[in-house]
Design a protein around this motif. Structure first.
Motif, PDB file in Angstrom:
ATOM      1  N   ARG A 275       0.825  -1.205   0.000  1.00  0.00           N
ATOM      2  CA  ARG A 275       0.000   0.000   0.000  1.00  0.00           C
ATOM      3  C   ARG A 275       0.861   1.259   0.000  1.00  0.00           C
ATOM      4  NH1 ARG A 275      -2.856  -1.127   4.100  1.00  0.00           N
ATOM      5  NH2 ARG A 275      -1.693   0.052   5.660  1.00  0.00           N
ATOM      6  N   ALA A 276       1.897   1.274   0.821  1.00  0.00           N
ATOM      7  CA  ALA A 276       2.796   2.429   0.854  1.00  0.00           C
ATOM      8  C   ALA A 276       3.519   2.597  -0.484  1.00  0.00           C
ATOM      9  CB  ALA A 276       3.804   2.279   1.990  1.00  0.00           C
ATOM     10  N   THR A 277       3.902   1.473  -1.106  1.00  0.00           N
ATOM     11  CA  THR A 277       4.611   1.534  -2.380  1.00  0.00           C
ATOM     12  C   THR A 277       3.705   2.029  -3.490  1.00  0.00           C
ATOM     13  OG1 THR A 277       5.947  -0.347  -1.633  1.00  0.00           O
ATOM     14  CG2 THR A 277       6.095   0.237  -3.948  1.00  0.00           C
ATOM     15  N   VAL A 278       2.439   1.652  -3.457  1.00  0.00           N
ATOM     16  CA  VAL A 278       1.485   2.125  -4.471  1.00  0.00           C
ATOM     17  C   VAL A 278       1.359   3.648  -4.419  1.00  0.00           C
ATOM     18  CG1 VAL A 278      -0.966   2.143  -5.087  1.00  0.00           C
ATOM     19  CG2 VAL A 278       0.210  -0.024  -4.665  1.00  0.00           C
ATOM     20  N   GLU A 279       1.389   4.215  -3.230  1.00  0.00           N
ATOM     21  CA  GLU A 279       1.309   5.678  -3.126  1.00  0.00           C
ATOM     22  C   GLU A 279       2.533   6.332  -3.759  1.00  0.00           C
ATOM     23  OE1 GLU A 279       0.279   7.248   0.679  1.00  0.00           O
ATOM     24  OE2 GLU A 279      -1.281   5.739   1.025  1.00  0.00           O
ATOM     25  N   LEU A 280       3.709   5.725  -3.571  1.00  0.00           N
ATOM     26  CA  LEU A 280       4.893   6.247  -4.256  1.00  0.00           C
ATOM     27  C   LEU A 280       4.754   6.055  -5.767  1.00  0.00           C
ATOM     28  CD1 LEU A 280       7.737   7.433  -4.353  1.00  0.00           C
ATOM     29  CD2 LEU A 280       8.639   5.132  -3.943  1.00  0.00           C
ATOM     30  N   ALA A 281       4.206   4.924  -6.199  1.00  0.00           N
ATOM     31  CA  ALA A 281       4.017   4.685  -7.629  1.00  0.00           C
ATOM     32  C   ALA A 281       3.124   5.751  -8.255  1.00  0.00           C
ATOM     33  CB  ALA A 281       3.426   3.287  -7.854  1.00  0.00           C
ATOM     34  N   GLU A 282       2.126   6.192  -7.524  1.00  0.00           N
ATOM     35  CA  GLU A 282       1.270   7.260  -8.046  1.00  0.00           C
ATOM     36  C   GLU A 282       2.051   8.555  -8.235  1.00  0.00           C
ATOM     37  OE1 GLU A 282      -1.831   7.307  -5.166  1.00  0.00           O
ATOM     38  OE2 GLU A 282      -2.823   5.500  -5.953  1.00  0.00           O
ATOM     39  N   ARG A 283       2.966   8.832  -7.304  1.00  0.00           N
ATOM     40  CA  ARG A 283       3.793  10.044  -7.463  1.00  0.00           C
ATOM     41  C   ARG A 283       4.766   9.873  -8.627  1.00  0.00           C
ATOM     42  NH1 ARG A 283       3.466   9.540  -1.862  1.00  0.00           N
ATOM     43  NH2 ARG A 283       5.553   8.670  -1.618  1.00  0.00           N
ATOM     44  N   TRP A 284       5.313   8.657  -8.779  1.00  0.00           N
ATOM     45  CA  TRP A 284       6.191   8.401  -9.925  1.00  0.00           C
ATOM     46  C   TRP A 284       5.405   8.566 -11.236  1.00  0.00           C
ATOM     47  CZ3 TRP A 284      10.324   3.966  -9.636  1.00  0.00           C
ATOM     48  CH2 TRP A 284      11.279   4.298  -8.653  1.00  0.00           C
ATOM     49  N   GLY A 285       4.174   8.114 -11.246  1.00  0.00           N
ATOM     50  CA  GLY A 285       3.349   8.272 -12.446  1.00  0.00           C
ATOM     51  C   GLY A 285       3.117   9.726 -12.778  1.00  0.00           C
ATOM     52  N   GLY A 286       2.875  10.550 -11.754  1.00  0.00           N
ATOM     53  CA  GLY A 286       2.709  11.980 -11.978  1.00  0.00           C
ATOM     54  C   GLY A 286       3.965  12.610 -12.556  1.00  0.00           C
ATOM     55  N   SER A 287       5.129  12.201 -12.041  1.00  0.00           N
ATOM     56  CA  SER A 287       6.395  12.717 -12.565  1.00  0.00           C
ATOM     57  C   SER A 287       6.619  12.254 -13.997  1.00  0.00           C
ATOM     58  CB  SER A 287       7.557  12.267 -11.681  1.00  0.00           C
ATOM     59  OG  SER A 287       7.452  12.823 -10.386  1.00  0.00           O
ATOM     60  N   GLN A 288       6.236  11.010 -14.293  1.00  0.00           N
ATOM     61  CA  GLN A 288       6.400  10.497 -15.650  1.00  0.00           C
ATOM     62  C   GLN A 288       5.551  11.311 -16.635  1.00  0.00           C
ATOM     63  OE1 GLN A 288       3.804   8.006 -17.190  1.00  0.00           O
ATOM     64  NE2 GLN A 288       4.861   8.542 -19.089  1.00  0.00           N
ATOM     65  N   ARG A 289       4.311  11.609 -16.262  1.00  0.00           N
ATOM     66  CA  ARG A 289       3.439  12.357 -17.154  1.00  0.00           C
ATOM     67  C   ARG A 289       3.902  13.796 -17.317  1.00  0.00           C
ATOM     68  NH1 ARG A 289      -0.109   9.053 -14.254  1.00  0.00           N
ATOM     69  NH2 ARG A 289      -0.483  10.683 -12.704  1.00  0.00           N
ATOM     70  N   ALA A 290       4.482  14.360 -16.256  1.00  0.00           N
ATOM     71  CA  ALA A 290       4.949  15.749 -16.313  1.00  0.00           C
ATOM     72  C   ALA A 290       6.341  15.871 -16.912  1.00  0.00           C
ATOM     73  CB  ALA A 290       4.934  16.349 -14.910  1.00  0.00           C
ATOM     74  N   GLY A 291       7.051  14.735 -17.067  1.00  0.00           N
ATOM     75  CA  GLY A 291       8.406  14.787 -17.598  1.00  0.00           C
ATOM     76  C   GLY A 291       9.408  15.381 -16.636  1.00  0.00           C
ATOM     77  N   THR A 292       9.150  15.231 -15.320  1.00  0.00           N
ATOM     78  CA  THR A 292      10.049  15.762 -14.301  1.00  0.00           C
ATOM     79  C   THR A 292      10.780  14.620 -13.607  1.00  0.00           C
ATOM     80  OG1 THR A 292       8.233  15.756 -12.695  1.00  0.00           O
ATOM     81  CG2 THR A 292       8.652  17.816 -13.887  1.00  0.00           C
ATOM     82  N   PRO A 293      12.024  14.847 -13.178  1.00  0.00           N
ATOM     83  CA  PRO A 293      12.793  13.758 -12.576  1.00  0.00           C
ATOM     84  C   PRO A 293      12.355  13.454 -11.152  1.00  0.00           C
ATOM     85  CG  PRO A 293      14.084  15.771 -12.585  1.00  0.00           C
ATOM     86  CD  PRO A 293      12.818  16.084 -13.320  1.00  0.00           C
ATOM     87  N   ARG A 294      12.698  12.261 -10.713  1.00  0.00           N
ATOM     88  CA  ARG A 294      12.553  11.858  -9.321  1.00  0.00           C
ATOM     89  C   ARG A 294      13.938  11.605  -8.748  1.00  0.00           C
ATOM     90  NH1 ARG A 294       7.633  12.549  -7.069  1.00  0.00           N
ATOM     91  NH2 ARG A 294       8.577  11.372  -5.363  1.00  0.00           N
ATOM     92  N   LEU A 295      14.055  11.732  -7.438  1.00  0.00           N
ATOM     93  CA  LEU A 295      15.301  11.432  -6.739  1.00  0.00           C
ATOM     94  C   LEU A 295      15.130  10.085  -6.048  1.00  0.00           C
ATOM     95  CD1 LEU A 295      16.074  14.951  -5.221  1.00  0.00           C
ATOM     96  CD2 LEU A 295      16.901  13.957  -7.371  1.00  0.00           C
ATOM     97  N   VAL A 296      15.815   9.075  -6.571  1.00  0.00           N
ATOM     98  CA  VAL A 296      15.582   7.704  -6.126  1.00  0.00           C
ATOM     99  C   VAL A 296      15.963   7.511  -4.667  1.00  0.00           C
ATOM    100  CG1 VAL A 296      16.406   5.330  -6.379  1.00  0.00           C
ATOM    101  CG2 VAL A 296      15.687   6.607  -8.384  1.00  0.00           C
TER     102      VAL A 296
END
Length: 454
Positions: free
Chosen positions: A125-146
């Motif tokens: 469940r916690a990982t899915v919430e991070l996945a949603e943020r990663w999805g938002g970054s993917q759609r916006a074309g902005t980087p994430r800090l792993v």
């Protein structure tokens, strides 16, 4: 007449400099120095680290001797643990003797396989919430800090699963404070600066501020749980409700805070570090990434993983195992030698130190052909059976083996499966990060990536 055993050999080793020994070489490049020392001087090497005689033991048989068969002769009275105690007090990692045994018995039920499996839903469940943020970054074309993302995720999971507490509001404070303490602890050790941080310098003040911040967070967690003394089935409940068999006394707040600090820091930092390395290694090894995706598609399809899936995610686990081989978070550890001993036929003097390094042993060519190559298929059952046990020991071994190893491996498997189902992170600069040997072996920098959808 009985034949006498041959006299133990005297180990060779790097000479170093007068007074300081190998301190300068260790400060300059600890990983390179460890690898060279093992390659040039064999299974047991001898050297001086400042005024102290020390030995680097790298052969699996020697590690079995130190960590398993003669563990009472190799204690945590080494001065490196005095630095750790400044942060975690007398928690499970650094305690010894009867104190450690009592703590271990109290903590063990929280790490039984059935109880860990029950935590899987929280992890996903916690990982899915991070996945949603990663999805938002993917759609916006902005980087994430792993690295910060993995740190925040594993800290949340440790808080919820082991401490029964939502620590998301404290994530930034904990991470910032621990970074200061990690950097300074290593710097102080390698400079042989063992005085406590009590001077009115900016350097010592920064350490004290970081320690106060961590203590404040932990004290708040314990105080909040004290107000509702209920058994939530987590590790903190077990510690809070336990009573001494002889006196009937419960654990006081100071001791509770030591245990919470230990689990909060050790329980999230190591897994986050391993996962950060995993993403970097998968990018550099497309065949392994392809095999991982094929397994996830076959086992899971589009549904989320569960605890029941973990034994079926065989290649996913091998990816983690191979990451831990190349970049074990606990890359070097030390013990104090209580009495003279013989290790792998070499003399080891009482009062000295023994250093052990998963980073080195897990790269020895005699056990790991082409050791720098990333190859998860090193961990088939046949290949595991063909190697000595202590050729691979990212969680150490013997009675002091990491109590949370199964928790960490299930957590890592579920996190990797949940995110790799959807995404292929790609480093902004496409280069493999260099190792940064702090308290754990982190990838240098925050590992900025662009998130690509699969």
């Amino acid at each position: 007449m009985t034949a006498q055993s041959p006299a133990p050999r005297i180990p060779t080793g790097p000479r170093g400099l007068p007074l300081i020994g190998v301190v300068r070489d260790v400060r300059k490049d600890v990983l390179g120095w460890l690898m060279r020392t093992a390659a040039e001087h064999g299974p047991v090497a001898q050297y001086r680290f400042g005024p102290m005689r020390a030995y680097l033991v790298t052969h699996p048989e020697g590690l079995k001797h130190v960590l398993q068969d003669h563990t009472k002769n190799y204690t945590k009275d080494h001065f490196s643990y005095s630095l750790v105690r400044r942060v975690v007090g007398d928690g499970l990692i650094v305690s010894q003797g009867e104190t450690w045994l009592k703590q271990r018995r109290l903590a063990q039920p929280a790490f039984h396989r059935a109880r860990i499996s029950a935590m899987a839903e929280q992890m996903v469940r916690a990982t899915v919430e991070l996945a949603e943020r990663w999805g938002g970054s993917q759609r916006a074309g902005t980087p994430r800090l792993v690295v910060p993302d993995m740190m925040a995720l594993t800290l949340r999971i440790v808080g919820e699963a082991l401490l029964g507490t939502d620590v998301r509001a404290q994530t930034e404070a904990v991470s910032a404070a621990f970074n200061v303490i990690s950097e300074q602890s290593v710097e102080r050790f390698r400079a042989l600066w063992l005085l406590p941080p009590v001077l009115p310098t900016a350097y010592d003040r920064a350490f004290r501020r970081a320690r106060r911040e961590l203590n404040k967070v932990v004290a708040g967690l314990v105080a909040a749980r004290r107000q509702r003394m209920e058994d939530r089935g987590d590790l903190l409940s077990m510690f809070m409700l336990a009573r001494d068999e002889e006196t009937g006394e419960q654990m006081d707040d100071a001791h509770l805070q030591d245990e919470v600090m230990t689990m909060m820091i050790a329980g999230h930092e190591t897994t986050a570090t391993a996962l950060s390395w995993t993403w970097a290694l998968l990018e550099q090894n497309p065949d392994a990434e392809r095999k991982l995706h094929e397994e996830l598609d076959s086992v899971l399809g589009v549904r989320l993983p569960t605890a029941e899936d973990v034994p079926r995610l065989v290649y996913t686990r091998r990816v983690l195992d191979e990451t831990l081989r190349l970049y074990p978070p606990a890359y070097v550890l030390s013990r104090k030698v209580m009495e003279d001993d013989t290790v792998c036929g070499y003399q080891v003097r009482g009062g000295s130190a023994v250093d052990i390094s998963p980073y080195v042993t897990q790269r020895l060519p005699e056990f790991w052909p082409d050791p720098e190559r990333f190859d998860p298929d090193r961990f088939t059952p046949e290949k595991i059976a063909a190697r000595p046990k202590y050729a691979y020991f990212p969680f150490l071994g013997g009675p002091r083996q990491c109590i949370g190893n199964n928790f960490a491996l299930m957590e890592g498997t579920l996190i990797l499966a949940t995110l790799a189902q959807r995404f292929r992170p790609r480093r902004v600069d496409r280069a493999m990060p260099r190792p940064e040997p702090l308290i754990t072996l982190r990838p240098a920098g925050d590992l900025p990536v662009m998130i690509n959808a699969r």
